[in-house]
Scaffold this motif. Structure first.
Motif, short mmCIF file in Angstrom:
data_model
loop_
_atom_site.label_atom_id
_atom_site.label_comp_id
_atom_site.label_asym_id
_atom_site.label_seq_id
_atom_site.Cartn_x
_atom_site.Cartn_y
_atom_site.Cartn_z
N ALA A 1 0.42 -1.54 0.10
CA ALA A 1 -0.61 -0.34 -0.38
C ALA A 1 0.44 0.80 -0.08
CB ALA A 1 -1.06 0.22 1.58
N GLY A 2 1.49 1.35 0.57
CA GLY A 2 2.54 2.27 0.78
C GLY A 2 3.51 2.43 -0.15
N LEU A 3 3.89 1.42 -0.78
CA LEU A 3 5.28 1.91 -1.96
C LEU A 3 4.75 1.20 -3.03
CD1 LEU A 3 8.72 0.71 -0.07
CD2 LEU A 3 7.70 2.91 -0.65
N HIS A 4 3.63 0.97 -3.44
CA HIS A 4 3.39 0.20 -4.80
C HIS A 4 4.16 -0.73 -5.27
CE1 HIS A 4 -0.29 2.82 -3.65
NE2 HIS A 4 0.41 3.71 -3.72
N PRO A 5 5.34 -1.58 -5.00
CA PRO A 5 6.10 -2.40 -5.66
C PRO A 5 5.90 -3.24 -7.03
CG PRO A 5 5.69 -3.40 -3.42
CD PRO A 5 5.11 -1.89 -3.44
N ALA A 6 7.05 -3.55 -7.64
CA ALA A 6 6.51 -4.69 -8.55
C ALA A 6 6.03 -5.98 -8.40
CB ALA A 6 7.18 -4.62 -10.06
N SER A 7 7.02 -6.17 -7.37
CA SER A 7 6.95 -7.34 -6.76
C SER A 7 7.85 -7.53 -4.50
CB SER A 7 7.67 -8.77 -7.95
OG SER A 7 8.81 -8.33 -7.86
N ILE A 8 7.93 -8.18 -4.52
CA ILE A 8 8.20 -8.35 -3.16
C ILE A 8 8.53 -9.71 -2.88
CG2 ILE A 8 7.66 -8.43 -0.46
CD1 ILE A 8 5.38 -6.45 -0.93
N ALA A 9 9.98 -9.55 -2.42
CA ALA A 9 10.81 -11.19 -1.87
C ALA A 9 11.26 -10.95 -0.72
CB ALA A 9 12.35 -11.16 -2.82
N GLU A 10 10.97 -12.66 -0.08
CA GLU A 10 12.25 -12.61 0.87
C GLU A 10 13.64 -13.01 0.90
OE1 GLU A 10 9.97 -15.51 3.06
OE2 GLU A 10 11.57 -15.15 5.61
N ARG A 11 14.33 -12.66 1.65
CA ARG A 11 15.72 -13.09 1.64
C ARG A 11 15.88 -14.23 2.40
NH1 ARG A 11 19.69 -12.00 -2.80
NH2 ARG A 11 20.93 -12.21 -0.54
N VAL A 12 16.17 -15.42 2.05
CA VAL A 12 16.63 -16.09 4.02
C VAL A 12 18.25 -16.02 3.62
CG1 VAL A 12 16.06 -17.80 4.21
CG2 VAL A 12 14.56 -16.93 3.70
N ASP A 13 18.40 -15.94 5.63
CA ASP A 13 19.90 -16.69 5.44
C ASP A 13 19.29 -17.45 6.97
OD1 ASP A 13 21.82 -16.61 7.34
OD2 ASP A 13 22.17 -14.54 7.60
N PRO A 14 20.05 -18.62 5.48
CA PRO A 14 19.76 -20.29 7.22
C PRO A 14 20.68 -20.21 7.91
CG PRO A 14 20.28 -19.99 4.74
CD PRO A 14 20.71 -18.78 5.19
N ARG A 15 21.60 -19.50 8.23
CA ARG A 15 21.90 -19.31 10.08
C ARG A 15 20.71 -18.85 10.34
NH1 ARG A 15 26.06 -17.40 12.44
NH2 ARG A 15 25.56 -15.37 11.90
N VAL A 16 20.51 -17.77 10.28
CA VAL A 16 19.93 -17.07 10.95
C VAL A 16 18.08 -17.96 11.69
CG1 VAL A 16 17.89 -15.49 11.14
CG2 VAL A 16 20.07 -14.36 10.55
N ARG A 17 17.84 -18.76 10.48
CA ARG A 17 16.62 -19.32 11.04
C ARG A 17 17.09 -20.61 11.33
NH1 ARG A 17 12.33 -17.89 8.37
NH2 ARG A 17 11.25 -20.06 8.76
#
Ligand code: SAH
Length: 403
Positions: free
Chosen positions: A149-165
């Motif tokens: 709603a705030g930035l109207h992006p074309a897409s949103i991705a999640e980047r995962v740091d496996p060590r953090v999870r």
């Protein structure tokens, strides 16, 4: 969402309470007195030894940072608070970000959203979730809706740091698009363009924290330049217009391939300055290369050093400082009189004082006089919250080698 009356309570020690009183937002596991039956990632009421409520926090059952405070008062509607803080973070950048369509939109504790990082690369948003609480499905859904709603992006991705999870005992997940289909784009900073592929690269893909330092370095850069730890060419491309020759060095071939594509993207910008119309990209271990170059009497007018964080923990401080000193010593020896050194450290555990001491000692050993032109930090879209010293991590010293 449990109603606030039945919200789990976590009791903390005197030392933990004192830390909160001093303005910090973390309580370590060693300061937890009781957290019986509190589910991982819960919203909790924090209380002192005598049971007096100190505020509302996010709880992690596995991290050493057990408590991250959200508010000093009772939070009755967490999703509403999330929405309000995301909107405020977006709004904050409207006033302070200039000359770019790529910046950090949300910087965790510094935007009062502990455990959440969001970067914008033109029309793509890249988010990182660092804690159990932020991983909850309703939190993810709220974050995505509000960012859209705030930035109207074309897409949103999640980047995962496996060590953090793993540290947060969260189930493994792959980096992927959460919304939209666009995975690559071109963004620009200070008039320089960069390719971005949201599912590749390091960190969230680019080093947005250096954006203002690129422009500052370009102000003083001249002659023959060496960009050590160049990654995808952030400094090198900014220096190209002012310098007669630029060489970028990195140990990562994929990073250098993108750097080369970025150079092609900016051909018109590079040509006026560079006689040879090309930036040389060298795949090498920076320590070995600097040693060889220094031994063979190579000389430069501008050298940038932007190594990865050498001190990941406090314990690494000694060896980290030795690493920084070795790099800076060799660079200083290779700079011609009047040369410019741009020296960075992104290790939080290396304080500004430690860093300057190291630089001074490297200059002394190299028999060079180094004058500090600018002492800089991270770009303004990575806000520094004074109560949370950990939010200030980047140091960038720009110095002039007088003799
Ligand atoms: N200056 C870059 C960011 C550098 S990040 C920018 O502004 O975008 C640190 C870089 O150091 C990474 O690209 C990593 O691949 C590289 N690196 C790590 N160890 C290295 C080594 N020993 N020699 C050369 N490069 C190294």
């Amino acid at each position: 969402m449990p109603p606030s009356q039945s919200r789990p309570r976590v009791k903390i020690s005197e030392r933990g309470a004192m830390r909160l009183k001093e303005g910090h937002v973390w309580v370590y596991r060693s300061d937890i007195l009781s957290a019986d039956g509190v589910a991982p990632g819960s919203l909790v009421t924090v209380a002192d030894q005598r049971g007096k409520p100190l505020g509302t926090a996010l709880y992690s059952s596995s991290s050493q940072i057990a408590i991250r405070m959200l508010a000093r008062e009772e939070v009755t509607d967490f999703p509403a608070l999330l929405r309000q803080r995301i909107a405020a973070a977006i709004d904050y950048r409207k006033n302070i970000v200039r000359d770019t369509d790529a910046y950090r939109v949300i910087f965790s504790e510094a935007d009062f959203l502990p455990g959440l990082i969001v970067d914008r690369y033109n029309d793509i948003l890249s988010l990182q979730i660092l804690t159990q609480a932020m991983d909850a499905e309703f939190v993810r859904a709220t974050v995505i809706t509000e960012l859209s709603a705030g930035l109207h992006p074309a897409s949103i991705a999640e980047r995962v740091d496996p060590r953090v999870r793993e540290l947060e005992t969260l189930a493994p997940r792959a980096s992927r698009l959460l919304q939209g289909e666009k995975a690559s784009t071109i963004f620009s900073m200070n008039g320089v363009q960069f390719h971005h592929d949201v599912l590749q690269g390091q960190k969230t893909g680019g080093f947005l924290d250096q954006r203002e330092n690129y422009a500052a370095a370009a102000q003083y850069a001249r002659g023959e330049a060496l960009d050590v730890f160049c990654y995808q060419g952030g400094f090198a491309l900014h220096l190209a217009a002012q310098c007669t020759q630029v060489t970028g060095v990195d140990s990562s071939r994929p990073a250098l391939e993108v750097a080369e594509q970025n150079a092609a993207l900016n051909r018109s910008l590079i040509e006026p300055g560079l006689q040879r119309k090309e930036i040389d990209w060298i795949e090498a271990n920076a320590f070995d290369l600097l040693k060889d170059y220094a031994a063979s009497n190579r000389r430069y007018d501008t050298i940038v050093l932007d190594p990865p964080a050498f001190a990941k923990t406090k314990r690494d401080l000694g060896s980290a400082l030795r690493g920084y000193k070795e790099l800076n010593l060799r660079a200083l020896k290779m700079l011609r009189p009047g040369g410019i050194l741009v020296s960075c450290s992104c290790s939080y555990h290396v304080s500004q004082v430690d860093f300057l001491e190291m630089l001074g000692s490297a200059a002394l050993d190299a028999h060079r006089k180094l004058r500090l032109i600018e002492l800089r930090g991270q770009a303004k879209d990575h806000p520094i919250l004074l109560d949370v010293p950990e939010t200030a991590y980047l140091k960038c010293a720009i110095g002039h080698v007088s003799i």
